[in-house]
Every structure is written in structure tokens, then in C-alpha cells.
Write a protein that holds these residues in place. Structure first.
Motif, PDB file in Angstrom:
ATOM      1  N   SER A 160       0.607  -1.236  -0.008  1.00  0.00           N
ATOM      2  CA  SER A 160       0.124   0.038   0.127  1.00  0.00           C
ATOM      3  C   SER A 160       0.931   1.519  -0.210  1.00  0.00           C
ATOM      4  CB  SER A 160      -0.916   0.079   1.359  1.00  0.00           C
ATOM      5  OG  SER A 160      -0.307  -0.283   2.309  1.00  0.00           O
ATOM      6  N   SER A 161       2.064   0.834   0.442  1.00  0.00           N
ATOM      7  CA  SER A 161       2.803   2.455   0.643  1.00  0.00           C
ATOM      8  C   SER A 161       4.412   1.952   0.865  1.00  0.00           C
ATOM      9  CB  SER A 161       2.535   3.351   1.501  1.00  0.00           C
ATOM     10  OG  SER A 161       2.970   2.755   3.080  1.00  0.00           O
ATOM     11  N   MET A 162       5.309   3.186   0.407  1.00  0.00           N
ATOM     12  CA  MET A 162       6.710   2.580   0.737  1.00  0.00           C
ATOM     13  C   MET A 162       7.308   4.132   0.797  1.00  0.00           C
ATOM     14  SD  MET A 162       9.185   0.696  -2.223  1.00  0.00           S
ATOM     15  CE  MET A 162       9.415   2.178  -3.566  1.00  0.00           C
ATOM     16  N   GLU A 163       8.170   4.067   1.919  1.00  0.00           N
ATOM     17  CA  GLU A 163       9.088   5.156   2.343  1.00  0.00           C
ATOM     18  C   GLU A 163      10.578   4.666   2.201  1.00  0.00           C
ATOM     19  OE1 GLU A 163       8.727   8.694   5.484  1.00  0.00           O
ATOM     20  OE2 GLU A 163       9.095   6.657   6.119  1.00  0.00           O
ATOM     21  N   TYR A 164      11.343   5.827   1.683  1.00  0.00           N
ATOM     22  CA  TYR A 164      12.879   5.501   1.754  1.00  0.00           C
ATOM     23  C   TYR A 164      13.509   6.432   2.752  1.00  0.00           C
ATOM     24  CZ  TYR A 164      17.747   5.603  -0.056  1.00  0.00           C
ATOM     25  OH  TYR A 164      19.058   5.470  -0.027  1.00  0.00           O
ATOM     26  N   ILE A 165      14.292   6.126   3.415  1.00  0.00           N
ATOM     27  CA  ILE A 165      15.090   6.914   4.468  1.00  0.00           C
ATOM     28  C   ILE A 165      16.395   6.811   4.202  1.00  0.00           C
ATOM     29  CG2 ILE A 165      15.514   7.621   7.046  1.00  0.00           C
ATOM     30  CD1 ILE A 165      12.434   7.603   6.278  1.00  0.00           C
ATOM     31  N   PRO A 166      17.120   7.808   3.481  1.00  0.00           N
ATOM     32  CA  PRO A 166      18.399   7.732   3.152  1.00  0.00           C
ATOM     33  C   PRO A 166      19.397   7.592   4.186  1.00  0.00           C
ATOM     34  CG  PRO A 166      17.343   9.509   2.059  1.00  0.00           C
ATOM     35  CD  PRO A 166      16.386   9.149   3.031  1.00  0.00           C
ATOM     36  N   ASP A 167      19.111   8.231   5.364  1.00  0.00           N
ATOM     37  CA  ASP A 167      20.103   8.015   6.424  1.00  0.00           C
ATOM     38  C   ASP A 167      19.937   6.761   6.939  1.00  0.00           C
ATOM     39  OD1 ASP A 167      21.853   8.618   8.759  1.00  0.00           O
ATOM     40  OD2 ASP A 167      20.107   9.869   9.896  1.00  0.00           O
ATOM     41  N   GLY A 168      20.723   5.803   6.827  1.00  0.00           N
ATOM     42  CA  GLY A 168      20.745   4.412   7.373  1.00  0.00           C
ATOM     43  C   GLY A 168      19.989   3.581   6.426  1.00  0.00           C
ATOM     44  N   GLU A 169      19.467   3.946   5.487  1.00  0.00           N
ATOM     45  CA  GLU A 169      19.108   3.160   3.984  1.00  0.00           C
ATOM     46  C   GLU A 169      17.907   2.070   4.584  1.00  0.00           C
ATOM     47  OE1 GLU A 169      20.074   3.517   1.204  1.00  0.00           O
ATOM     48  OE2 GLU A 169      21.883   4.602   1.147  1.00  0.00           O
ATOM     49  N   VAL A 170      17.222   2.686   5.252  1.00  0.00           N
ATOM     50  CA  VAL A 170      15.728   2.106   5.567  1.00  0.00           C
ATOM     51  C   VAL A 170      14.687   2.326   4.659  1.00  0.00           C
ATOM     52  CG1 VAL A 170      14.170   1.858   7.616  1.00  0.00           C
ATOM     53  CG2 VAL A 170      16.549   2.372   8.118  1.00  0.00           C
ATOM     54  N   LEU A 171      13.934   1.112   4.416  1.00  0.00           N
ATOM     55  CA  LEU A 171      12.810   1.177   3.738  1.00  0.00           C
ATOM     56  C   LEU A 171      11.636   0.680   4.333  1.00  0.00           C
ATOM     57  CD1 LEU A 171      11.650   1.302   0.689  1.00  0.00           C
ATOM     58  CD2 LEU A 171      12.069  -1.029   0.447  1.00  0.00           C
ATOM     59  N   VAL A 172      10.708   1.472   4.483  1.00  0.00           N
ATOM     60  CA  VAL A 172       9.352   1.014   5.303  1.00  0.00           C
ATOM     61  C   VAL A 172       8.391   0.899   4.286  1.00  0.00           C
ATOM     62  CG1 VAL A 172       7.769   2.144   6.834  1.00  0.00           C
ATOM     63  CG2 VAL A 172      10.009   3.148   6.829  1.00  0.00           C
ATOM     64  N   ILE A 173       7.857  -0.354   4.328  1.00  0.00           N
ATOM     65  CA  ILE A 173       6.559  -0.823   3.338  1.00  0.00           C
ATOM     66  C   ILE A 173       5.489  -1.057   4.310  1.00  0.00           C
ATOM     67  CG2 ILE A 173       6.260  -2.799   1.983  1.00  0.00           C
ATOM     68  CD1 ILE A 173       9.115  -2.880   1.238  1.00  0.00           C
ATOM     69  N   THR A 174       4.394  -1.051   3.845  1.00  0.00           N
ATOM     70  CA  THR A 174       3.150  -0.995   4.503  1.00  0.00           C
ATOM     71  C   THR A 174       2.102  -2.223   3.632  1.00  0.00           C
ATOM     72  OG1 THR A 174       1.572   0.812   3.602  1.00  0.00           O
ATOM     73  CG2 THR A 174       2.798   0.827   5.863  1.00  0.00           C
ATOM     74  N   TYR A 175       1.701  -3.356   4.077  1.00  0.00           N
ATOM     75  CA  TYR A 175       0.650  -3.995   3.284  1.00  0.00           C
ATOM     76  C   TYR A 175      -0.276  -4.553   4.470  1.00  0.00           C
ATOM     77  CZ  TYR A 175       4.253  -7.394   4.906  1.00  0.00           C
ATOM     78  OH  TYR A 175       4.857  -8.209   5.572  1.00  0.00           O
ATOM     79  N   GLY A 176      -1.556  -4.669   4.044  1.00  0.00           N
ATOM     80  CA  GLY A 176      -2.553  -5.245   4.973  1.00  0.00           C
ATOM     81  C   GLY A 176      -2.317  -4.496   6.268  1.00  0.00           C
ATOM     82  N   LYS A 177      -2.287  -4.925   7.467  1.00  0.00           N
ATOM     83  CA  LYS A 177      -2.087  -4.526   8.810  1.00  0.00           C
ATOM     84  C   LYS A 177      -0.876  -4.528   9.124  1.00  0.00           C
ATOM     85  CE  LYS A 177      -6.759  -5.988  10.555  1.00  0.00           C
ATOM     86  NZ  LYS A 177      -7.154  -6.585  11.813  1.00  0.00           N
ATOM     87  N   THR A 178       0.448  -4.818   8.162  1.00  0.00           N
ATOM     88  CA  THR A 178       1.718  -4.795   8.537  1.00  0.00           C
ATOM     89  C   THR A 178       2.472  -3.650   8.182  1.00  0.00           C
ATOM     90  OG1 THR A 178       1.374  -7.320   8.307  1.00  0.00           O
ATOM     91  CG2 THR A 178       3.619  -6.433   8.131  1.00  0.00           C
TER      92      THR A 178
END
Length: 321
Positions: A188-206
């Protein structure tokens, strides 16, 4: 006694708000752009939500919007089969980039020289904004509509999420897939954090966190409701998420504990993002509004002024005189 979260409501849109993005911190503060199905993306002062201007020119719903770091350029993705680049200072349209289908996502390189687009025609495109007449570089491989495409790893790689239930990491030069994640449902969504190279992903309730370079999982957190968007605080202390039940949830990133939940919207929350200084987060909803929420409730910041020990209220009337 716990202080009460009092969000600032930003009205002006007439349809659901489906995407939002902050600029970096500039000498004039930071800025917020919103994409809305009313076809009229809006620019606001990021810390107060004060309306600055509306970008007029799209002939359909706007699905994606972004600002460059300096807040001098904006880009929008729309259902009129175009992406547009705007002068964010004057509000003038700079470029219209014609596509073959609905465009869902736009993202600038760090130097603002290239624009990445993705949408319903399943193709990722890279436009050189210094050569607008040139054909874009095209990257194919997704088998369904692309929801989000983002530059990563100092603009040498691209992350994309699509309705084919995959997230893919591409090499910009070879246009080959480096790594791929597959899910049981659409992301459902995706966020990229360059500092630390973190990817935030959402799907369903997760809400899931990955290393953006290796796509190795860091952790997952399950929320009480179906989640449409999540955002990690710049200091990585906590993250916020919103979705179907109209609420904003705040979680401890380390322990995964739910810290708070707030209801303010009158419809599902479609998008949520932290400000670049981490002092607030913005949410956009089916109800047609954006709301700004304090990270540390009770702190004097922007339009919030702490007037009583147990109550922190926006002093909008004072600021608008």
C-alpha cells in the motif's frame, strides 16, 4: 495529566488527499505539498500548514506529488496521463511529460536534474530535466501498475512497488533488477530513508522495515487496522502509521510497542509523513483534509503554544492577525 494532541487542520481540497511530501529544510523553513483527487495540488508552509499556493493545470486526479530538497521545484503525477514539473516559487508550470496511462509516482534526484515516474502502464521512466525534449530512459519488468518509484543509494538505484505484489530494487545504469521482495498482497505504501538506508513498506495490517540496499528484513509490526501509509521519525525513535480506521498510530521503533493513537480524520488515512526536523507529522485523508500532529505533545512549535500545564492548543487566531 497527559496533554491532549490537538492537530492543525489544513482545508482547501475538495476530494480525498492521496499523497503528501515535505521538502528539505531551507533558509525559509520547510514546505509541504499535497496530491488530491480534485486535481489541484497545494503547497503549504510545512510547520504551520499555511496555504501558499495551488498548482493549476492538471485535468484529472493527482495521485502523486513531491518537492525537491530546496523546495524550488515541484512535480506531480496525475490521471490525465501526464507528470508535470513546476516552479515551486512562482507556481508556473515548467514541463508536461506525456505518458501512455495514469501516472502515480514522481521523485527527483538529489540534484533535481532527473525525474523518476511510474504508473499504470507498468513502466519506470527517467526524464533528464536538462534535456526535456529527449526520450526518457525506460525500465520494464513489473507486470501490474506501479504505485511508487523512488531513487535510492545516492540516485544509483531505484526502488519500486507495484500491484504485482512485488518491491524491486533496480540498478539505474544497467536497468536490471538487483533484488526483489514478494508479498501475499499488494503493497500500500513505501518510504525510503536515506540516512541508514531504511525502507518502510506497508501491506495489509503490517508495517515492515527493510535494509534498502540488501532488502533484508529488519522487523515487522502489526497494527490494529489495515494500514495505508507509515513514516519513520528522522531519529528512528518511533514511527507513525494511518489507515482504514481513521486513526493515527505512533509506535516505538525499538520495542514495537504502540505508544499512542489519535483520531482526528473523518475518513481513512491515505498518507502520513514526518517533517524533516521530526517535530511534526502530516496526514492526508479521504475526508479531504491534511492534519499536522505534534511529535512531542505540549511543545511550543509552529502554531502550537503551550498555555496551560494540561492543555496545548493551536494559537491560529493570534498567528493570522
Amino acid at each position: 495529566m497527559a496533554m491532549r494532541q490537538t492537530p492543525l487542520t489544513c482545508s482547501g481540497h475538495t476530494r480525498p488527499v492521496v499523497d503528501l511530501a515535505f521538502s528539505g529544510i531551507t533558509p525559509y523553513g520547510y514546505f509541504l505539498i499535497s496530491a488530491c483527487k480534485d486535481g489541484k495540488p497545494m503547497l503549504r508552509q510545512g510547520d504551520t500548514g499555511d496555504w501558499i499556493g495551488t498548482f493549476l493545470g492538471h485535468k484529472g486526479a493527482v495521485w502523486g506529488a513531491t518537492l525537491n530538497n530546496e523546495a524550488t521545484k515541484a512535480a506531480t503525477a496525475a490521471a490525465d496521463f501526464t507528470a508535470k514539473v513546476w516552479d515551486a516559487v512562482t507556481g508556473d508550470e515548467v514541463l508536461t511529460l506525456a505518458h501512455k496511462h495514469i501516472v502515480k509516482s514522481v521523485n527527483f534526484t538529489q540534484d533535481s536534474s532527473c525525474l523518476l515516474t511510474g504508473g499504470n502502464d507498468k513502466i519506470i521512466r527517467i526524464y533528464d530535466l536538462n534535456k526535456p525534449e529527449a526520450e526518457p530512459q525506460e525500465i520494464t519488468g513489473h507486470t501490474s501498475a506501479i504505485k511508487k518509484a523512488l531513487w535510492c543509494n545516492n540516485d544509483t538505484q531505484i526502488l519500486s512497488a507495484a500491484d504485482d505484489k512485488t518491491v524491486r530494487l533496480w540498478d539505474r545504469n544497467s536497468t536490471e533488477v538487483v533484488k526483489q521482495l514478494s508479498f501475499d498482497m499488494s503493497v500500500s505504501s513505501m518510504e525510503y530513508i536515506p540516512d541508514g538506508e531504511v525502507l518502510v513498506i506497508t501491506y495489509g495490517k503490517t508495517i515492515a522495515f527493510y535494509n534498502a540496499l540488501s532488502l533484508d528484513m529488519i522487523k515487522t509490526v502489526d497494527a490494529p487496522a489495515s494500514i495505508h501509509s507509515a513514516s519513520l521519525h528522522p531519529d528512528k525513535d518511533f514511527f507513525v502509521a494511518g489507515g482504514d480506521d481513521f486513526k493515527l498510530y505512533k509506535f516505538d521503533y525499538g520495542t514495537k510497542e504502540e505508544l499512542e493513537s489519535y483520531k482526528g480524520h473523518f475518513g481513512p488515512v491515505h498518507c502520513v509523513r514526518f517533517s524533516p526536523d521530526g517535530e511534526l507529522y502530516a496526514s492526508g485523508s479521504e475526508d479531504g483534509t491534511l492534519r499536522l500532529w505534534q511529535t512531542a505533545v505540549g511543545k511550543t512549535y509552529g502554531l502550537w503554544k503551550c498555555v496551560l500545564p494540561d492543555k496545548c492548543v493551536p494559537f491560529q487566531i493570534m498567528s493570522n492577525q
